[in-house]
Design a protein around this motif. Structure first.
Motif, short mmCIF file in Angstrom:
data_model
loop_
_atom_site.label_atom_id
_atom_site.label_comp_id
_atom_site.label_asym_id
_atom_site.label_seq_id
_atom_site.Cartn_x
_atom_site.Cartn_y
_atom_site.Cartn_z
N ALA A 1 0.84 -1.21 0.00
CA ALA A 1 0.00 0.00 0.00
C ALA A 1 0.86 1.25 0.00
CB ALA A 1 -0.93 -0.01 1.22
N LEU A 2 1.93 1.22 0.78
CA LEU A 2 2.84 2.38 0.83
C LEU A 2 3.53 2.57 -0.52
CD1 LEU A 2 4.26 4.61 2.39
CD2 LEU A 2 5.91 2.90 3.20
N ILE A 3 3.98 1.46 -1.11
CA ILE A 3 4.67 1.56 -2.41
C ILE A 3 3.72 2.11 -3.47
CG2 ILE A 3 5.71 0.20 -4.27
CD1 ILE A 3 6.78 -1.68 -2.10
N MET A 4 2.49 1.59 -3.51
CA MET A 4 1.54 2.04 -4.52
C MET A 4 1.18 3.51 -4.33
SD MET A 4 -0.94 -1.28 -4.91
CE MET A 4 -1.87 -0.47 -6.18
N GLU A 5 1.03 3.92 -3.10
CA GLU A 5 0.72 5.33 -2.84
C GLU A 5 1.84 6.24 -3.32
OE1 GLU A 5 -0.39 8.27 0.94
OE2 GLU A 5 0.13 6.16 1.27
N MET A 6 3.09 5.82 -3.09
CA MET A 6 4.23 6.62 -3.52
C MET A 6 4.30 6.69 -5.04
SD MET A 6 7.03 5.17 -0.79
CE MET A 6 8.39 6.13 -1.44
N VAL A 7 4.03 5.56 -5.72
CA VAL A 7 4.07 5.56 -7.18
C VAL A 7 2.95 6.41 -7.76
CG1 VAL A 7 3.85 4.10 -9.22
CG2 VAL A 7 5.23 3.33 -7.30
N LEU A 8 1.74 6.24 -7.24
CA LEU A 8 0.60 6.98 -7.77
C LEU A 8 0.72 8.48 -7.57
CD1 LEU A 8 -2.31 4.60 -6.64
CD2 LEU A 8 -1.41 4.90 -8.97
N LYS A 9 1.42 8.91 -6.54
CA LYS A 9 1.56 10.34 -6.25
C LYS A 9 2.89 10.91 -6.76
CE LYS A 9 -1.43 10.35 -2.17
NZ LYS A 9 -1.55 10.67 -0.72
N SER A 10 3.61 10.13 -7.53
CA SER A 10 4.90 10.61 -8.04
C SER A 10 4.70 11.81 -8.95
CB SER A 10 5.60 9.48 -8.80
OG SER A 10 6.74 9.96 -9.46
N THR A 11 5.63 12.76 -8.89
CA THR A 11 5.53 13.97 -9.71
C THR A 11 6.47 13.93 -10.92
OG1 THR A 11 7.19 15.05 -8.28
CG2 THR A 11 4.86 15.39 -7.74
N ASP A 12 7.38 12.98 -10.96
CA ASP A 12 8.29 12.88 -12.09
C ASP A 12 7.76 11.81 -13.06
OD1 ASP A 12 11.30 13.58 -13.03
OD2 ASP A 12 10.91 11.44 -13.38
N ASP A 13 7.49 12.21 -14.29
CA ASP A 13 6.86 11.30 -15.24
C ASP A 13 7.73 10.09 -15.55
OD1 ASP A 13 4.74 13.02 -15.34
OD2 ASP A 13 5.38 14.04 -17.17
#
Length: 512
Positions: free
Chosen positions: A276-288
């Motif tokens: 869940a933590l990994i997915m949240e970090m990926v989904l909220k990433s700002t670098d394309d």
């Protein structure tokens, strides 16, 4: 297990010096079979002579060679000698023919450790590779380091009546699996700190040393090997080899817990929480770029994990669908904002981002075989579908990629939504997909027109015949107006035609 046998040493045996293999770290070890064969080929006088071969002229016995290595004092470097060959001892009675043939096929070398002139024990290794290694060693060193040798030398001393010192005794070890490492491990008994000798060794060699050391009861060496393995990285298959080698040591007092902590933990958090933590970090990433790379990496890792567990994954469906719902809520809000204000480039980028996130989550759901509910979730997004037509096609067309992926999945059998869900998906999202079709073909690199058209057609053909009729007639009207800018469903149309106009008459003819 190697077989051992104790006997008395023939002190009058003559030996000849031969080359020795030395590792880059300074370890002395017996040559490999290939190196030994090359040495014997380059020095033919080491072989037994033929009928016309004259024995070499008598020469004084050569002294044993001693070589200094960077990591060991000169007094502890081993000397290597060969066993006597034919012609060296003509006075000895010739061996029996069978024994002579076996002896001729076995290549012999000798190794001496410490001060060879003070050695009081001989250990002979008979390797499976056809090499016999004779080691001149010191009983006190072997007793102090190895429980195996302490027991064997004690038995040898008792049977020979030598007062417990084993002077002049010989141990034979048959069927030795790894003679080179065996010699190297015995050499480590002469080192004050074996751990320092293991520096710059590779993991696979240290595992071989540890295996031999354990069989010899050389506990200090086993501990040094474990310290080495705990400190160095494990690359590729080395991790599996290390774990399999140390598992059976858990029941012994070697202290393997530090090594196992590298791959296991008593306080490890739930895998679901970590994911869940990994997915949240990926989904909220700002670098394309970073986001694309990590999405591909996580997806591939999940696929590999799913294959290893035969599809029985611990990933929580609630976690995935919670992420999907969050993306849908944000996408609905972005569509509402886009219709209520002047459109901006940043808004388009955010819509594209949420669409890409949903596509990634759909791939994970398909991989986990739990995508049926998402089809129903997407089919019920009538509000987003209504707002879809109010946005510029350049900003909205990526949303139709989700619809296309679901049609492809249904056509492949990757998801099994109900009949009502399939019909609702077509009623709500087929028209927006047709509206964006030309943009999808031009702007989306991953868009496969034939695959999407096959998926749409197969989805329609899973419906009752009346629903097939209504959907395909509606498609026909659009296709005749738009041409290539509309999905080509002719194959599905042919199937429906045969079901409607051909099959009833065929069936009736059979019954008549």
């Amino acid at each position: 297990m190697e077989e051992t046998r104790a006997k008395r040493v023939d002190a009058s045996a003559r030996m000849r010096a031969v080359p020795i293999a030395v590792t880059p770290e300074g370890f002395w070890c017996c040559p490999s079979p290939a190196a030994l064969h090359k040495s014997l080929k380059n020095n033919p006088h080491h072989h037994g002579g033929g009928g016309n071969h004259k024995p070499p002229p008598p020469t004084p016995p050569p002294q044993q060679h001693k070589t200094t290595t960077p990591s060991a004092p000169p007094s502890r470097a081993p000397s290597v000698l060969s066993e006597p060959v034919a012609g060296d001892a003509p006075d000895e009675p010739p061996p029996q023919p069978a024994a002579a043939e076996a002896e001729a096929e076995r290549h012999k070398i000798c190794v001496g450790f410490g001060q060879p002139e003070t050695s009081d024990v001989t250990v002979v290794l008979y390797g499976k590779e056809g090499i016999a290694v004779r080691m001149s060693v010191h009983g006190d060193v072997l007793r102090r380091s190895s429980a195996f040798f302490a027991e064997k030398l004690s038995s040898s001393s008792s049977s020979s009546g030598s007062g417990g010192h084993g002077h002049g005794s010989c141990l034979e070890i048959h069927d030795c699996d790894d003679a080179e490492i065996y010699v190297e491990t015995v050499g480590l008994m002469y080192c004050d700190e074996a751990k320092h000798k293991l520096l710059k060794q590779n993991v696979s060699r240290v595992l071989r040393i540890m295996k031999v050391a354990e069989s010899l009861g050389f506990h200090a060496c086993v501990k040094s090997c474990l310290d080495y393995l705990e400190a160095v990285p494990w690359v590729g298959e080395e991790e599996d080899n290390v774990v399999s080698s140390i598992r059976h040591l858990q029941s012994k007092a070697y202290g393997v817990s530090p090594l196992l902590k590298r791959i296991t933990s008593d306080n490890l958090k739930s895998p679901t929480d970590t994911l869940a933590l990994i997915m949240e970090m990926v989904l909220k990433s700002t670098d394309d770029r970073a986001r694309r790379e990590m999405k591909a990496l996580v997806l591939n890792l999940l696929k590999d994990s799913n294959h290893c567990t035969d599809g029985s994954s611990d990933i929580s469906s609630e976690l995935l669908y919670s992420s999907c719902q969050g993306c849908l809520d944000r996408l609905r809000l972005l569509f509402s904002e886009a219709t209520g204000q002047e459109f901006s480039v940043e808004l388009t980028r955010q819509i594209t981002l949420e669409t890409d996130n949903l596509l990634w989550l759909v791939e994970i759901l398909v991989n986990q075989r739990i995508c049926d509910d998402f089809v129903a979730l997407w089919a019920n997004q009538s509000e987003i579908a209504e707002l879809h037509g109010k946005l510029p096609v350049a900003s909205r067309h990526t949303v139709s990629c989700i619809t296309a992926r679901l049609f492809v999945g249904i056509g492949r059998g990757e998801m099994l939504p109900s009949k009502n869900t399939r019909l609702l998906l077509l009623q709500v999202w087929l028209q927006p997909l047709i509206d964006d079709y030309s943009w999808l073909q031009c702007s989306c690199r991953s868009f496969d027109r034939k695959l999407v058209e096959e998926g749409i057609g197969q989805t329609i053909l899973t419906l009752p015949l009346e629903d097939q009729r209504s959907m395909l007639l509606a498609w026909l009207g659009r296709f005749l107006k738009l041409g290539d800018n509309c999905p080509n469903l002719q194959r599905a149309f042919e199937v429906w035609w045969r079901r409607t106009f051909v099959r009833p008459y065929v069936s009736q003819a059979r019954y008549d």
